[in-house]
Design an enzyme around this catalytic site. Structure first.
Site, PDB file in Angstrom:
ATOM      1  N   ASP A   1     -27.821 -27.742  32.829  1.00 30.92           N
ATOM      2  CA  ASP A   1     -28.939 -28.018  33.982  1.00 30.92           C
ATOM      3  C   ASP A   1     -29.210 -26.429  34.424  1.00 30.92           C
ATOM      4  OD1 ASP A   1     -30.450 -28.815  36.065  1.00 30.92           O
ATOM      5  OD2 ASP A   1     -29.071 -28.556  37.533  1.00 30.92           O
ATOM      6  N   SER A   2     -30.157 -26.282  35.110  1.00 32.18           N
ATOM      7  CA  SER A   2     -30.535 -24.996  35.479  1.00 32.18           C
ATOM      8  C   SER A   2     -29.589 -24.264  36.509  1.00 32.18           C
ATOM      9  CB  SER A   2     -32.041 -24.993  36.341  1.00 32.18           C
ATOM     10  OG  SER A   2     -31.779 -25.770  37.306  1.00 32.18           O
TER      11      SER A   2
ATOM     12  N   CYS B   1     -30.937 -32.637  33.505  1.00 29.08           N
ATOM     13  CA  CYS B   1     -32.155 -32.062  34.420  1.00 29.08           C
ATOM     14  C   CYS B   1     -33.211 -32.815  34.114  1.00 29.08           C
ATOM     15  CB  CYS B   1     -32.292 -30.626  33.682  1.00 29.08           C
ATOM     16  SG  CYS B   1     -33.573 -29.831  34.543  1.00 29.08           S
TER      17      CYS B   1
ATOM     18  N   GLU C   1     -27.990 -25.688  45.569  1.00 32.40           N
ATOM     19  CA  GLU C   1     -27.742 -24.637  44.741  1.00 32.40           C
ATOM     20  C   GLU C   1     -26.857 -23.643  45.168  1.00 32.40           C
ATOM     21  OE1 GLU C   1     -28.144 -24.828  41.288  1.00 32.40           O
ATOM     22  OE2 GLU C   1     -27.470 -22.839  40.888  1.00 32.40           O
TER      23      GLU C   1
ATOM     24  N   CYS D   1     -34.094 -35.507  40.721  1.00 35.84           N
ATOM     25  CA  CYS D   1     -33.741 -34.371  40.611  1.00 35.84           C
ATOM     26  C   CYS D   1     -32.197 -34.364  40.522  1.00 35.84           C
ATOM     27  CB  CYS D   1     -34.119 -33.332  41.531  1.00 35.84           C
ATOM     28  SG  CYS D   1     -33.471 -31.481  41.505  1.00 35.84           S
TER      29      CYS D   1
ATOM     30  N   HIS E   1     -30.113 -32.182  41.436  1.00 37.59           N
ATOM     31  CA  HIS E   1     -29.278 -31.731  42.563  1.00 37.59           C
ATOM     32  C   HIS E   1     -29.213 -32.477  43.824  1.00 37.59           C
ATOM     33  CE1 HIS E   1     -30.129 -28.073  40.532  1.00 37.59           C
ATOM     34  NE2 HIS E   1     -29.616 -27.056  41.448  1.00 37.59           N
TER      35      HIS E   1
END
Ligand code: DGL
Length: 262
Positions: free
Chosen positions: A10-11, A73, A151, A183, A185
């Site tokens: 993922d980012s 992601c 994040e 998402c 997250h």
């Protein structure tokens, strides 16, 4: 049998929500996780940028001898899955919002997909909705702030609440009863979202579906592991910071966390 690890990326820390589900479902497998935090966030990037970055990330995982890649992601899946599958030979599994599930589960016939801006405006998501909405009205809500809080390891408190309220409260008035967390997250703030939306709105994430899909692909390709090995975590950002936040989110101690350039 094949004891090589599964690659997952993922980012940032969001993909850990998917890793958590997959690990619980497939405890015999070993995992290599990459958080591409140098390029975070993907959600505001163009399709071409996302494809170029994702190519580099998957190349890194392939260099770690992974037998399969999980794109943890949604933003990469909906913008770069075809590009990645046409460039790499190994099986690639992609997390996408569970549009079919929310369409089927909604009793009010009103549901929503909650995502990053890049996922919300993607053609892939529009096509998914066209294909699976089956009479249910599906709203797409793009948010560019909530993932930043996660994040940073912030998963509750006033800023999370006001961000969720700004994006989702009108959905209650509209009669939406099912929301897909599009998402990776967002599952980390699901408890907070539920407190705000109440019990009349159900949340659905993609973790379970990806875990089952991974099991299926491993069996189909005849590559499940017989022996559990070490898990490795990499970040293109700050390894100390990643470890701190990942441990908080995952509620476990992480070994083998390394900073890398890709
Ligand atoms: N976790 C990613 C997703 O599922 C988005 C994070 C980002 O914007 O980089 O879409």
């Amino acid at each position: 049998m094949n004891n090589r690890p599964i690659g997952i990326f993922d980012s940032g820390v969001g993909g850990l929500s998917i890793l958590d589900s997959v690990k619980k479902h497939l405890p015999n497998e070993s995992y290599v996780y990459l958080a591409d935090q140098k390029n975070y966030p993907y959600g505001g990037k163009s399709v071409v940028e996302i494809q170029e970055i994702a190519y580099k990330v998957v190349s890194f995982l392939v260099s770690k001898k992974v037998k399969l890649v999980i794109i943890a992601c949604n933003t990469v899946s909906v913008n770069a899955i075809k590009h990645l599958r046409s460039n790499f030979d190994i099986p690639i599994i992609a997390v996408v919002p569970v549009v079919k599930t929310i369409s089927e589960k909604s009793k009010t016939k009103k549901a929503a997909v909650f995502t990053t801006p890049a996922t919300a405006k993607s053609k892939y998501l529009k096509d998914l909705i066209k294909k699976f909405s089956n009479g249910t009205k599906i709203y797409t809500i793009g948010n560019s702030k909530l993932e930043h809080l996660v994040e940073e390891g912030i998963v509750n408190g006033p800023t999370v609440r006001s961000t969720v309220e700004n994006s989702l409260l009108t959905l209650i008035e509209d009669g939406v009863d099912s929301i897909a967390l599009g998402c990776t997250h967002y599952p980390f703030v699901a408890t907070e979202i539920k407190k705000i939306l109440g019990s009349k709105i159900a949340l659905y994430d993609s973790g379970g579906a990806i875990a089952r899909r991974t099991e299926y692909v491993l069996a189909h390709e005849n590559i499940p592991s017989s022996v559990k090995g070490e898990d490795y975590y990499y970040t293109t950002g700050d390894a100390v910071r990643f470890r701190q936040i990942a441990e908080k989110l995952m509620k476990l101690d992480l070994k083998n966390v390394t900073g890398v350039k890709i």
